[in-house]
Structure formats: structure tokens, C-alpha cells
Write a protein that holds these residues in place. Structure first.
Motif, short mmCIF file in Angstrom:
data_model
loop_
_atom_site.label_atom_id
_atom_site.label_comp_id
_atom_site.label_asym_id
_atom_site.label_seq_id
_atom_site.Cartn_x
_atom_site.Cartn_y
_atom_site.Cartn_z
N LEU A 166 14.72 -7.92 8.32
CA LEU A 166 15.64 -6.78 8.43
C LEU A 166 15.03 -5.64 9.25
CD1 LEU A 166 16.86 -6.65 4.73
CD2 LEU A 166 18.04 -7.68 6.66
N ALA A 167 13.91 -5.94 9.90
CA ALA A 167 13.16 -4.85 10.55
C ALA A 167 13.93 -4.21 11.70
CB ALA A 167 11.81 -5.36 11.03
N GLY A 168 15.02 -4.84 12.15
CA GLY A 168 15.82 -4.24 13.21
C GLY A 168 16.62 -3.04 12.78
N LEU A 169 16.80 -2.91 11.46
CA LEU A 169 17.64 -1.81 10.97
C LEU A 169 16.89 -0.48 11.05
CD1 LEU A 169 18.99 -3.59 7.76
CD2 LEU A 169 20.29 -3.12 9.84
N PRO A 170 17.62 0.62 11.24
CA PRO A 170 16.96 1.93 11.24
C PRO A 170 16.55 2.35 9.82
CG PRO A 170 19.33 2.18 11.49
CD PRO A 170 19.06 0.71 11.53
N SER A 171 15.54 3.20 9.73
CA SER A 171 14.98 3.62 8.44
C SER A 171 16.01 4.04 7.38
CB SER A 171 14.00 4.77 8.63
OG SER A 171 12.82 4.29 9.17
N PRO A 172 16.97 4.93 7.73
CA PRO A 172 17.87 5.43 6.69
C PRO A 172 18.69 4.32 6.02
CG PRO A 172 18.09 6.71 8.70
CD PRO A 172 17.24 5.53 9.03
N ILE A 173 18.88 3.21 6.71
CA ILE A 173 19.59 2.08 6.10
C ILE A 173 18.58 1.13 5.47
CG2 ILE A 173 21.12 0.12 6.54
CD1 ILE A 173 22.24 1.70 8.92
N LEU A 174 17.51 0.86 6.20
CA LEU A 174 16.52 -0.14 5.77
C LEU A 174 15.88 0.23 4.44
CD1 LEU A 174 14.92 -2.70 6.35
CD2 LEU A 174 13.32 -1.33 7.69
N ILE A 175 15.43 1.48 4.30
CA ILE A 175 14.67 1.85 3.10
C ILE A 175 15.49 1.71 1.82
CG2 ILE A 175 13.57 3.83 1.95
CD1 ILE A 175 12.20 4.47 4.59
N PRO A 176 16.71 2.29 1.78
CA PRO A 176 17.51 2.09 0.56
C PRO A 176 17.85 0.62 0.32
CG PRO A 176 18.49 3.79 1.95
CD PRO A 176 17.39 3.17 2.73
N LEU A 177 18.10 -0.10 1.41
CA LEU A 177 18.46 -1.51 1.27
C LEU A 177 17.30 -2.30 0.65
CD1 LEU A 177 20.60 -3.67 1.87
CD2 LEU A 177 19.52 -4.02 4.09
N LEU A 178 16.08 -2.02 1.10
CA LEU A 178 14.91 -2.72 0.56
C LEU A 178 14.72 -2.39 -0.93
CD1 LEU A 178 12.24 -2.51 3.41
CD2 LEU A 178 13.55 -4.51 2.66
N MET A 179 15.00 -1.14 -1.29
CA MET A 179 14.88 -0.78 -2.71
C MET A 179 15.86 -1.58 -3.55
SD MET A 179 14.31 3.29 -2.83
CE MET A 179 12.91 4.07 -2.05
N VAL A 180 17.08 -1.71 -3.04
CA VAL A 180 18.08 -2.49 -3.77
C VAL A 180 17.62 -3.95 -3.88
CG1 VAL A 180 20.45 -3.36 -3.70
CG2 VAL A 180 19.98 -0.97 -3.15
N ILE A 181 17.08 -4.47 -2.78
CA ILE A 181 16.61 -5.86 -2.79
C ILE A 181 15.49 -6.04 -3.83
CG2 ILE A 181 15.31 -7.55 -1.43
CD1 ILE A 181 16.99 -6.70 0.99
N GLY A 182 14.57 -5.08 -3.87
CA GLY A 182 13.48 -5.15 -4.86
C GLY A 182 14.02 -5.14 -6.28
N ALA A 183 14.99 -4.26 -6.53
CA ALA A 183 15.57 -4.18 -7.87
C ALA A 183 16.26 -5.48 -8.24
CB ALA A 183 16.55 -3.01 -7.94
N ILE A 184 16.99 -6.05 -7.27
CA ILE A 184 17.70 -7.31 -7.56
C ILE A 184 16.69 -8.42 -7.87
CG2 ILE A 184 19.15 -9.12 -6.54
CD1 ILE A 184 20.66 -6.88 -5.08
N ALA A 185 15.58 -8.43 -7.14
CA ALA A 185 14.56 -9.46 -7.40
C ALA A 185 14.04 -9.35 -8.83
CB ALA A 185 13.41 -9.33 -6.40
N GLY A 186 13.82 -8.10 -9.30
CA GLY A 186 13.38 -7.91 -10.68
C GLY A 186 14.42 -8.40 -11.67
N MET A 187 15.71 -8.12 -11.36
CA MET A 187 16.79 -8.57 -12.25
C MET A 187 16.83 -10.08 -12.35
SD MET A 187 20.04 -6.26 -11.12
CE MET A 187 19.83 -4.53 -10.78
N ILE A 188 16.62 -10.74 -11.20
CA ILE A 188 16.69 -12.21 -11.19
C ILE A 188 15.66 -12.78 -12.16
CG2 ILE A 188 16.23 -14.25 -9.77
CD1 ILE A 188 17.57 -12.73 -7.43
N LEU A 189 14.46 -12.19 -12.16
CA LEU A 189 13.41 -12.75 -13.02
C LEU A 189 13.72 -12.54 -14.50
CD1 LEU A 189 10.77 -14.28 -12.86
CD2 LEU A 189 9.57 -12.11 -13.02
N ILE A 190 14.34 -11.41 -14.83
CA ILE A 190 14.58 -11.15 -16.25
C ILE A 190 15.74 -11.99 -16.77
CG2 ILE A 190 16.24 -9.25 -16.17
CD1 ILE A 190 14.78 -7.91 -18.37
#
Lengths: 349, 313
Positions: free
Chosen positions: A107-131
Motif C-alpha cells: 500500500l506504499a503508493g498511498l499518501p500518508s493521510p490515507i495510508l496511516i489511518p488505513l494501516l491502523m485499521v488493518i492492525g486492529a483487524i489483525a488483532g481481532m482475527i486472532l481473538i
């Protein structure tokens, strides 16, 4: 000797309990420091100095507190509903590795203001998947989630180790198993220049406030508390136990995943299997010290970070093993349990 | 295919099975005893770590191996006393108290170890328990070297499993423990003291956990390093469910589990091209599967995790 339940819990007691618990834990740890042959008060002075004595150390302490706030919240929201999520450590690593997977190239092509929140959401979803694994086992097979979520920590770290040894391995790391680095613009901006303190700290505090609001002011918050206090009563009152637990679990796992995501994006920029010095487990203590109160979690996380960061300096100058920080934090969990007990019961002979 | 047969047919595998099973047997029996009296003891991981550390440290400072094992048992008992005070006397959440004991016991182990043994290039070692060849039996083909040339604590662990099976199902003490775990109020009506029985079971169970940890440093390895328990305690908690709270099945479960563990270790070298982490995951995955499969059929002690207070229901 008998214990008698108190009619009501006075406010001064509830605020005094954590303080007394921490003082008791520090006193007990002081005995260990004295046995090691070091001056106790000097040791504590060095811990404070090491944690807050300079601009550098103070920002370092708050940087260390950031993941602890989030894993502390993860434990607090789950324990409130008596969902024993002890898997924050694994969920932390899942969040971290997901961010590394998506944030380095894909996703590195995306600009920071979109990329950073998106990555946070992805991280949170990954944690949800494990639980979802321990949650599913509890709802489907009524397996106690303590052991399953704990054991998943080991599986998660091995899984991360496999990825950073394989598909996600950084070829420029001289053979060290570490993940590819995040794109520069995926990193969180600094909160204070020339320090490691990043905006993740501010985000963590805002999230703590949001969780506090959700828990105390919304229907979901009330339902999750009712589920914890009295499951059968909650069902009688029309709370759907299963769906409440799913929501609580997703919130808890999501927060732990977010902790991992923010740690990677804020501090390291890549993932190794020693990314977390036990943030998930320390989160349990943080939550207990805060008496499961989301705003208290912020203070408890800063206390815990103070011990960890301060102990490093103390250890170097006085020759006490840094593990004294872990001992003190664990002791404060035990003393807090006892202090909380005496806010609920009084002794009767 | 032939490699699989080779692995299973090697006496080395079966000797390793018993060795890997030993700490699990101690730990599972310890956890089982606590749970039979109605108390979950999640302190096990930390108690095993502390047992491993203190057992090793005692021997390093000149105690003989059996004394080291005994000291580990006493240390385990002390942590059991702490867990009892919190869960039985105060009636606190058994989950949280156990986790607190684990966090405290493991960090305390690292602290004490580092205090006495500063960071060194190679960790100091001791002379561990040596295998004992049982006369007559050890010369049997195949099973001799596998089953009858273990170290003394392994034989001891198996003996304890048999003794505990007898104790729990055939003696008045066992009946009292089981009653306390099923219904402490009924036990009290019979003139028993559920509080004391729970204290006793937790203290004795925790002593076994301490010995299980000490086996790691005094027999399986010869030095201590942090994180050496590696979740074995949690696996023991899973094995208790797998065993349906029966010592005989706990012995069987630990052996079965150790078989898979020993097998995957050998498969790692035999099978190329699969990441080694996949093999390392198997013991953990297996314990989760065991929990899922067995928890339906298991007869959980009815009063497990319920605090008991006189006159309060």
C-alpha cells in the motif's frame, strides 16, 4: 475472623486503594533491593531520575507507555465483561506484522493521510482475527478462553517468526530475521522533535477517552458490564450474551492489534520477534491497577513505563538486575488485588 | 514414508517421549489436584519457572540433586500458599490471582537468577541427574533403552501419578478433596473444612508444579535460562481438561503429548523445505485441539472457580 461485605464503597477508598497498593509493592520491592545490597531510597530516586530526569528520558517513558495504554485498555474492556483475554501479546504481534506486510510495499503508493489511518485499521483487524479463535472455542465448545488465548500467544510469535524468516524477510538485513521496513511516509509523525515520542501517544489517550465514554455512556458499555457482573441476570434483562461477547472481544483484540500497529509505525519501522518486551502481559497489570477504568489505564500505564524505563538507569548505576521492574509491577498487581478486596469487604471478628 | 517408520522405530524417540513428558506429568498432576478441590491455579507457569530456577541454584551452590528437587517443591508450596490466601481466604478471582502469581514468580525468578549469576558468555552448568538403567529390564531389546534408562525423577513422576490416582479415588482424603471441588457446602455439612482442604490441595499441587520445573534444570538440561518453561505450564492446564480430571489419564495425556512433541522434533530434521516454526507450533496447536475435543465430554468439578465463604451462597 470473617469478612463482611460493605454496603457501599466510599469514593476516597476507591481512589486511595491503587495508591496504597503501589506503595506496598514499592516497599516489598525495596526489601529485595536492600537484600541485593543497594540503598533503597537511592534506588527509587534513580528510577525516577531515569524515567523523568531529562527531556530524553521523559519522552522515552511516554513512548514506552503508549503500547501499555492500548494493551491495558484491551485487557480492561475484556475483563469488564469477564472475557479473559490473556492473548494481548499475540494480538499485538498480529497487528504489528499486518502493518509490516501492508505498509512496506503493497500500500506504499498511498499518501500518508490515507495510508496511516488505513494501516491502523488493518492492525486492529489483525488483532481481532486472532481473538476470534478463543472466542469461537468458548461460544461453540465452552472452552475457557484463558488457556486458549494464552497458548495462542506462543503460536502468534512463531507465526511472525516464520513470516520474517520467509515471505516478509528483509533481504538487506544481513540475514537477521526481521521484516521489511515500512515506507518512510507510513511512519507516525513525531510529537516532540528530536525524541522518539510519536503521535501514537496522543492517539492512545484519545482512544482511552473514547473507551471511557463507550463504557459509561452507551448501551453497549452497559451491556458489557452487565455481562461481566451477572451473566444470567443480563440474559434475563434482554442482553444477547453471544453478540455482546463478540463485540467485546473484537474491541479488546482490536485494541491490542492497534498497540502493535502503532509500535511499529511509531518506533521501530519493522518487526522482529523481540518487538514486545511483554506489553501484552504488562497490559493485564495495567488494567488491574486501573481497576478496569479506561482513564485510570493511562495513569497505570505511565506508572508501569516509569518502572521499566527508570529501572534501566538504576540497574546500570547500582548493579541491581533490571528485572526488579517486572517484580515491582507484578507485586503491584497482587497488592492491588488485596487493596480492592478491602474496598469491598471489612473484617469482622 | 520410510523416514516416518524409522523415527517411530527408534528407541531414542521413546526415551525422549518419557523425558519430555516428565515435567508435564508433574505439572498436570499438580494442577489437577488444585482443580479437584475447586481451585484453578494459573500460577503454574510462574511456579514452574521458579522451581526450575531455585532447584538449579541450590545445586549450583552445593546442594545435592534430590535436595534441589525438594527445595523446588517447598518453593512451589510457598507460592501455593500465596495463591490459597488470595483465592480461598479472600475469595478473589482465581483467574486474576493465578496470573498475578505467574507474573510475580517468573519475574522474581529472573531477578534472583540475575542477582546471583551476572550476565556471562556461557551460562554456568551443573551435573544433572544421570539415567538409571533398571537391572534386568534395561537390557531388553528396544523397550529397555527407551523405558528403563531414565533419570530418577521420571520414575518418580510416574509413581506419583499412580499414588495420586489411588489417593483421589480410593481414600477418604481423596473423597474429601473431590467433595470440596464438587460442592463445598455439602462437604462442610459432612463435618469437613473446605477451606483447609483447598489450602492443602493447592499447596501440595503447587509443590508438584515446582518439581516439574526443577526437572527441566536438574535432569533435562543442566543450566537455567529465562523463558525455559516456554508455556509448558499452560499446556498442563490444557492437559488437565484433556484428562477429565483423572490422574491416570493425565499420565496418558502427558505421554501422548510428549510423543507428538518428540516426533515433531525429529521430523524437523527429516523433512526439508517446511519452515521449522510450523513444527514448533504443533504442541501448542495440539493443546488447543485437545481442549476443544475434550471439554464437551469432560466432567468439570462443579465448584471449580467458585469462591467458598461460610454462610454465603
Amino acid at each position: 475472623m470473617r469478612f463482611e461485605r460493605r454496603e457501599h464503597r466510599p469514593l476516597y477508598m476507591m481512589t486511595l486503594a491503587p495508591l496504597l497498593a503501589i506503595i506496598a509493592a514499592l516497599a516489598l520491592a525495596g526489601i529485595l533491593i536492600a537484600i541485593a545490597g543497594a540503598p533503597v531510597f537511592e534506588a527509587y530516586r534513580r528510577i525516577l531520575l531515569g524515567a523523568f530526569g531529562s527531556r530524553l528520558s521523559a519522552t522515552e517513558t511516554l513512548t514506552r507507555a503508549t503500547p501499555l495504554i492500548l494493551t491495558g485498555l484491551a485487557a480492561a474492556v475484556a475483563f469488564r465483561a469477564r472475557l479473559w483475554n490473556i492473548g494481548a501479546e499475540g494480538q499485538f504481534y498480529f497487528g504489528a506484522i499486518a502493518v509490516a506486510a501492508f505498509g512496506s510495499k503493497m500500500l506504499a503508493g498511498l499518501p500518508s493521510p490515507i495510508l496511516i489511518p488505513l494501516l491502523m485499521v488493518i492492525g486492529a483487524i489483525a488483532g481481532m482475527i486472532l481473538i476470534l479463535v478463543p472466542l469461537w472455542l468458548r461460544l461453540r465448545f465452552s472452552v475457557d478462553e484463558v488457556v486458549t488465548s494464552l497458548i495462542l500467544n506462543f503460536i502468534a510469535v512463531l507465526f511472525v517468526s516464520m513470516l520474517i524468516d520467509g515471505v516478509l524477510k528483509d533481504p538487506t538485513a544481513f540475514g537477521w530475521p526481521q521484516s521489511q521496513a515500512l515506507a518512510d511516509h507510513a511512519m507516525l509523525p513525531k510529537l516532540i522533535a528530536r525524541s522518539r515520542l510519536h503521535i501514537g501517544f496522543a492517539i492512545a489517550i484519545i482512544i482511552a477517552a473514547i473507551v471511557y465514554f463507550v463504557q459509561s455512556r452507551t448501551v453497549f458499555g452497559m451491556q458489557s458490564r452487565a455481562t461481566g457482573l451477572n451473566p444470567s441476570g443480563a440474559v434475563f434483562a434482554g442482553v444477547r450474551l453471544g453478540s455482546t461477547l463478540v463485540k467485546v472481544a473484537c474491541l479488546s483484540g482490536g485494541l491490542a492489534g492497534l498497540a502493535g500497529a502503532i509500535e511499529v509505525m511509531g518506533v521501530k519501522g519493522y518487526v522482529t520477534t523481540d518487538l514486545s518486551p511483554g506489553f501484552g502481559y504488562a497490559g493485564i497489570v495495567v488494567a488491574m491497577l486501573a481497576n478496569l477504568n479506561p482513564l485510570g489505564v493511562v495513569l497505570a500505564a505511565i506508572f508501569t513505563a516509569t518502572m521499566f524505563v527508570g529501572a534501566d538507569g538504576m540497574s546500570r548505576s547500582l548493579g541491581i538486575p533490571t528485572y526488579i521492574a517486572d517484580v515491582t509491577v507484578a507485586l503491584s498487581l497482587l497488592t492491588m488485588l488485596i487493596a480492592l478486596f478491602f474496598t469491598q469487604y471489612r473484617i469482622r471478628r | 514414508m520410510s523416514t516416518l517408520v524409522d523415527i517411530i522405530a527408534s528407541a531414542g524417540l521413546w526415551a525422549a517421549v518419557l523425558r519430555i513428558a516428565t515435567p508435564l506429568i508433574f505439572g498436570t498432576l499438580g494442577a489437577l489436584l488444585c482443580e479437584r478441590a475447586g481451585v484453578l491455579n494459573l500460577g503454574i507457569e510462574g511456579i514452574m519457572t521458579f522451581g526450575a530456577m531455585i532447584g538449579w541454584l541450590s545445586v549450583y551452590h552445593g546442594a545435592d540433586l534430590w535436595t534441589g528437587l525438594l527445595i523446588a517443591a517447598i518453593a512451589g508450596a510457598i507460592f501455593g500458599l500465596l495463591h490459597s490466601a488470595l483465592t480461598v481466604t479472600l475469595g478473589l478471582s482465581q483467574h486474576v490471582s493465578g496470573l498475578g502469581v505467574t507474573l510475580f514468580a517468573s519475574s522474581f525468578s529472573y531477578y534472583v537468577f540475575r542477582l546471583i549469576v551476572p550476565v556471562a558468555g556461557t551460562p554456568p552448568t551443573i551435573t544433572p541427574f544421570q539415567p538409571i538403567a533398571i537391572p534386568g529390564l534395561s537390557t531388553l531389546p528396544f523397550i529397555g533403552p527407551a523405558l528403563f534408562t531414565q533419570t530418577a525423577p521420571t520414575y518418580f513422576a510416574i509413581l506419583i501419578a499412580l499414588v495420586m490416582a489411588y489417593l483421589i479415588f480410593r481414600t477418604p482424603v481423596g473423597l474429601a478433596i473431590r467433595m470440596t471441588g464438587e460442592n463445598p457446602h455439602a462437604a462442610e455439612a459432612q463435618g469437613l473444612n473446605p477451606m483447609n482442604i483447598r489450602y492443602g490441595a493447592i499447596i501440595a499441587g503447587s509443590a508438584l508444579m515446582g518439581m516439574g520445573g526443577a526437572f527441566l534444570t536438574l535432569s533435562a538440561f543442566n543450566s537455567f535460562f529465562p523463558t525455559m518453561v516456554q508455556g509448558r505450564g499452560w499446556i498442563c492446564i490444557a492437559l488437565v481438561v484433556f484428562s477429565s480430571w483423572r490422574p491416570g489419564r493425565a499420565l496418558f495425556g502427558a505421554l501422548l503429548f510428549a510423543f507428538f512433541d518428540a516426533f515433531q522434533l525429529r521430523l524437523q530434521t527429516a523433512v526439508q523445505g517446511v519452515p521449522y516454526q510450523i513444527f514448533l507450533m504443533t504442541p501448542y496447536v495440539l493443546s488447543i485441539v485437545a481442549l476443544a475435543v475434550m471439554s464437551r465430554r469432560a466432567r468439570v468439578p462443579q465448584a471449580l472457580m467458585q469462591p467458598y465463604r461460610r454462610g454465603e451462597r
